[in-house]
Every structure is written in C-alpha cells, then in structure tokens.
Design an enzyme around this catalytic site. Sequence first.
Site, PDB file in Angstrom:
ATOM      1  N   ASN A   1       0.831  -1.209   0.000  1.00 22.92           N
ATOM      2  CA  ASN A   1       0.000   0.000   0.000  1.00 22.92           C
ATOM      3  C   ASN A   1       0.865   1.258   0.000  1.00 22.92           C
ATOM      4  O   ASN A   1       1.967   1.263   0.543  1.00 22.92           O
ATOM      5  CB  ASN A   1      -0.917   0.002   1.216  1.00 22.92           C
ATOM      6  CG  ASN A   1      -1.831  -1.207   1.228  1.00 22.92           C
ATOM      7  OD1 ASN A   1      -2.002  -1.854   0.200  1.00 22.92           O
ATOM      8  ND2 ASN A   1      -2.403  -1.536   2.376  1.00 22.92           N
TER       9      ASN A   1
ATOM     10  N   ASP B   1      -0.545   4.162   1.124  1.00 26.31           N
ATOM     11  CA  ASP B   1      -1.385   5.104   1.868  1.00 26.31           C
ATOM     12  C   ASP B   1      -0.775   5.615   3.169  1.00 26.31           C
ATOM     13  O   ASP B   1      -1.338   6.509   3.812  1.00 26.31           O
ATOM     14  CB  ASP B   1      -2.769   4.486   2.129  1.00 26.31           C
ATOM     15  CG  ASP B   1      -2.707   3.128   2.848  1.00 26.31           C
ATOM     16  OD1 ASP B   1      -1.768   2.890   3.627  1.00 26.31           O
ATOM     17  OD2 ASP B   1      -3.615   2.293   2.613  1.00 26.31           O
TER      18      ASP B   1
ATOM     19  N   HIS C   1       5.753  -0.784  -2.861  1.00 23.05           N
ATOM     20  CA  HIS C   1       5.356  -0.058  -4.073  1.00 23.05           C
ATOM     21  C   HIS C   1       5.489   1.459  -3.901  1.00 23.05           C
ATOM     22  O   HIS C   1       4.799   2.224  -4.567  1.00 23.05           O
ATOM     23  CB  HIS C   1       3.924  -0.427  -4.478  1.00 23.05           C
ATOM     24  CG  HIS C   1       3.813  -1.835  -4.996  1.00 23.05           C
ATOM     25  ND1 HIS C   1       2.642  -2.569  -4.975  1.00 23.05           N
ATOM     26  CD2 HIS C   1       4.738  -2.651  -5.556  1.00 23.05           C
ATOM     27  CE1 HIS C   1       2.853  -3.771  -5.504  1.00 23.05           C
ATOM     28  NE2 HIS C   1       4.123  -3.854  -5.846  1.00 23.05           N
TER      29      HIS C   1
ATOM     30  N   CYS D   1       9.364  15.867  -9.328  1.00 23.76           N
ATOM     31  CA  CYS D   1       9.304  16.503 -10.642  1.00 23.76           C
ATOM     32  C   CYS D   1      10.090  15.662 -11.647  1.00 23.76           C
ATOM     33  O   CYS D   1      11.251  15.313 -11.392  1.00 23.76           O
ATOM     34  CB  CYS D   1       9.876  17.918 -10.553  1.00 23.76           C
ATOM     35  SG  CYS D   1      10.084  18.664 -12.190  1.00 23.76           S
TER      36      CYS D   1
ATOM     37  N   CYS E   1      13.278  18.166 -12.952  1.00 22.61           N
ATOM     38  CA  CYS E   1      14.424  18.585 -12.124  1.00 22.61           C
ATOM     39  C   CYS E   1      14.599  17.728 -10.874  1.00 22.61           C
ATOM     40  O   CYS E   1      15.563  17.903 -10.130  1.00 22.61           O
ATOM     41  CB  CYS E   1      14.285  20.061 -11.730  1.00 22.61           C
ATOM     42  SG  CYS E   1      13.015  20.371 -10.485  1.00 22.61           S
TER      43      CYS E   1
ATOM     44  N   THR F   1      -4.388  -9.095   0.735  1.00 20.04           N
ATOM     45  CA  THR F   1      -3.805  -8.998  -0.610  1.00 20.04           C
ATOM     46  C   THR F   1      -4.349 -10.119  -1.487  1.00 20.04           C
ATOM     47  O   THR F   1      -4.507 -11.249  -1.028  1.00 20.04           O
ATOM     48  CB  THR F   1      -2.260  -9.032  -0.598  1.00 20.04           C
ATOM     49  OG1 THR F   1      -1.787  -9.005  -1.963  1.00 20.04           O
ATOM     50  CG2 THR F   1      -1.692 -10.245   0.109  1.00 20.04           C
TER      51      THR F   1
HETATM   52  P1  OAD Z   1      -6.050  -6.106  -4.429  1.00 20.79           P
HETATM   53  O1  OAD Z   1      -7.063  -5.036  -4.631  1.00 20.79           O
HETATM   54  O2  OAD Z   1      -5.583  -6.850  -5.618  1.00 20.79           O
HETATM   55  O3  OAD Z   1      -6.600  -7.173  -3.406  1.00 20.79           O
HETATM   56  C1  OAD Z   1      -7.249  -6.787  -2.231  1.00 20.79           C
HETATM   57  C2  OAD Z   1      -7.567  -8.036  -1.440  1.00 20.79           C
HETATM   58  O4  OAD Z   1      -8.113  -7.627  -0.197  1.00 20.79           O
HETATM   59  C3  OAD Z   1      -8.574  -8.970  -2.113  1.00 20.79           C
HETATM   60  O5  OAD Z   1      -8.090 -10.292  -2.049  1.00 20.79           O
HETATM   61  C4  OAD Z   1      -9.847  -8.806  -1.256  1.00 20.79           C
HETATM   62  O6  OAD Z   1     -10.563 -10.024  -1.105  1.00 20.79           O
HETATM   63  C5  OAD Z   1      -9.262  -8.402   0.091  1.00 20.79           C
HETATM   64  N1  OAD Z   1     -10.166  -7.576   0.905  1.00 20.79           N
HETATM   65  C6  OAD Z   1     -11.075  -6.651   0.531  1.00 20.79           C
HETATM   66  N2  OAD Z   1     -11.641  -6.079   1.592  1.00 20.79           N
HETATM   67  C7  OAD Z   1     -11.081  -6.638   2.687  1.00 20.79           C
HETATM   68  C8  OAD Z   1     -11.236  -6.455   4.106  1.00 20.79           C
HETATM   69  N3  OAD Z   1     -12.080  -5.564   4.623  1.00 20.79           N
HETATM   70  N4  OAD Z   1     -10.478  -7.231   4.922  1.00 20.79           N
HETATM   71  C9  OAD Z   1      -9.608  -8.144   4.419  1.00 20.79           C
HETATM   72  N5  OAD Z   1      -9.417  -8.351   3.104  1.00 20.79           N
HETATM   73  C10 OAD Z   1     -10.131  -7.604   2.253  1.00 20.79           C
HETATM   74  O7  OAD Z   1      -4.852  -5.403  -3.635  1.00 20.79           O
HETATM   75  P2  OAD Z   1      -3.316  -5.831  -3.532  1.00 20.79           P
HETATM   76  O8  OAD Z   1      -3.170  -7.286  -3.400  1.00 20.79           O
HETATM   77  O9  OAD Z   1      -2.702  -4.952  -2.523  1.00 20.79           O
HETATM   78  O10 OAD Z   1       0.102  -2.163  -7.391  1.00 20.79           O
HETATM   79  O11 OAD Z   1      -2.806  -5.391  -4.971  1.00 20.79           O
HETATM   80  C11 OAD Z   1      -1.464  -5.500  -5.264  1.00 20.79           C
HETATM   81  C12 OAD Z   1      -1.033  -4.388  -6.166  1.00 20.79           C
HETATM   82  O12 OAD Z   1      -1.881  -4.338  -7.330  1.00 20.79           O
HETATM   83  C13 OAD Z   1      -1.180  -3.007  -5.590  1.00 20.79           C
HETATM   84  O13 OAD Z   1      -0.114  -2.661  -4.744  1.00 20.79           O
HETATM   85  C14 OAD Z   1      -1.210  -2.144  -6.795  1.00 20.79           C
HETATM   86  C15 OAD Z   1      -2.206  -2.952  -7.601  1.00 20.79           C
HETATM   87  O14 OAD Z   1      -2.214  -2.759  -8.953  1.00 20.79           O
HETATM   88  C16 OAD Z   1       0.554  -1.136  -8.095  1.00 20.79           C
HETATM   89  O15 OAD Z   1      -0.104  -0.132  -8.251  1.00 20.79           O
HETATM   90  C17 OAD Z   1       1.928  -1.337  -8.659  1.00 20.79           C
END
Ligand code: OAD
Length: 258
Positions: A103, A105, A120, A128, A131, A189
């Site tokens: 994340n 955030d 990430h 920028c 520069c 994730t």
């Molecule tokens: P994803 O959006 O791919 O996956 C989110 C996961 O969280 C899913 O498996 C959902 O089931 C789960 N989920 C949703 N709500 C939840 C909750 N309240 N409690 C627990 N689990 C929950 O996100 P990431 O795996 O972080 O990369 O995605 C990986 C990367 O793909 C990100 O860092 C980003 C994205 O494209 C870049 O931007 C390079």
Amino acid sequence: MQDLYRRAARDIAGARHIVALTGAGISVESGIPPFRGPGGIWEKLDPMEYAHIDAFMRDPARVWRALIADMKAVLDRARPNDAHKGLVRLEQMGKLKTIITQNVDGLHQAAGSSDVIEFHGNFAWQRCLACGQRVATAELDMAEMPPRCACGGIFRPECVFFGEMIAPVNLSRSQNAAAQCDLMLVVGTSAMVQPAALMPAIARQAGATVIEINFEPTPLTGQVAHYSLLGKAGETFNAILAELAAESEAGPHAEDIR
Ligand code: OAD
C-alpha cells in the site's frame, strides 16, 4: 471460526519473529477502495491504461485526472483502522518486527508501526520529472492538471507504476524479512502482483507458519498459506487479539483446564 482465531492466537503467542505482508484489503475498512474485486479501482479503469508508466508518460494529465487526483482525495481522509492498530499491538508485544506493505497510503506509519517497507513506494511525496524536486503531496497545487513544478516539469507520485522496477533496497529487505520470520501474516492482498506475492512462499520455504487474513480465498489459500481466516481484516484482528488476551489471562495451564 472461533477455533481458527484461537489457533492464530496460539501461533502468535508462540512466535518470536513475525513479519506481515499487507495489501489494499487492510485499508478497505479505512474507506480506501481495493484494486481488484467488488468496488475495486480496476473494475472502472484498465490498469494498463492508467497505472502503467508508459500510459503516464504518454498522457500524464489523463492519469492524474482519472486516478491520482481521486486517490489524493480519498487518502487525505483515511485514518488507520483496527487491523493497522492490531499490527501495532503485535509490535508492542515484541512479536512483530517488520511490515512489508504493497500500500502507498502511509496508514501503517500513521498507526504507529515502526519498521514498514513500502514495497510499491508511497503517495506522500511527488517528484518533478524534469528537475527531481520533491514536494509533499499535501502541499501540491491541484488547480492545474497535471500539477507542475516551478521549473515547469510534471509531478509524479513516488509510487511504483506497472512496468517499473521495485526499488532494489525494498526488494532485498523484503526477501530477507520473509526468509527470517517464523510466522508471516498475509493480510488483505489478492496475491496477484509479483514480486510482492512471492514473499509468503519465501517465508514458508524457510520454515515459517503462513497465516492468511482475507475477505475471500486467494491463490495462497490452501496452498502457500497453512490456514486462512476469512473475514474483514479489522474484525479478524480484534477477534485474534481477544483470544490472545484470554489465553494470557488463563495462564500457562489453560490447556490442562479446557
Ligand atoms: P487487491 O485489490 O488486488 O486485493 C485486495 C484483497 O483484499 C482482495 O483479495 C480482497 O478479497 C481483500 N479484501 C477486501 N476487503 C477486505 C477487508 N475488509 N479485509 C480483508 N481483506 C479484504 O490489492 P493488492 O493485493 O494490494 O500495485 O494489490 C497489489 C497491487 O496491485 C497493488 O499494490 C497495486 C495494484 O495494482 C501497483 O499499483 C503497482
């Protein structure tokens, strides 16, 4: 489910070096949408059209308008939830050593976690393209799209776009952390994006117990994860911490009494 919370509490109590891998799902209860799944950002926007570095370089204004400006508005309002706080609690107990987060955030640091690898990158800073000047995202003048530096160059967030490399220091620190832990918590994730999704396999290969916390099954479920707690991250952490507290109140002989 109660049995699994208890099992997780016991594994945590017995662990000495916990590492967590977190993804967008841990921040959903803070009001930040995930990328994949219901309500996910990639349901509305094609990541290759908006989150690939080539797409950004081709038309930065389009990516700023459709993705980055919204992200700023959402992240400005977001606060840590019980899952972020639960990880802080595990650190205070001397159990959790490092968080590897996908994340951008900043909510783990806002909650008080001290060793966070931002795999990430992060959204708190912009750089920028001309520069190299850095400004805090909070200070950014959003009147013009894309936002520009005093030199006229375009700002980009210090996040990793698709098509870009993971910072080598983040990759090597994460691989080491995964190989050194005796328990890995994989929280929220989808385990779809490499190389972050490899970290649980590295941990398991090195002998760690891998526990997954997710709203739904993922490719790790029943495979790399020893077991999975299906549910919302914040609620799941609260349930595990309640079990941990009950175990420590019951004392070392709890097992005999039950
Ligand atoms: P994803 O959006 O791919 O996956 C989110 C996961 O969280 C899913 O498996 C959902 O089931 C789960 N989920 C949703 N709500 C939840 C909750 N309240 N409690 C627990 N689990 C929950 O996100 P990431 O795996 O972080 O990369 O995605 C990986 C990367 O793909 C990100 O860092 C980003 C994205 O494209 C870049 O931007 C390079």
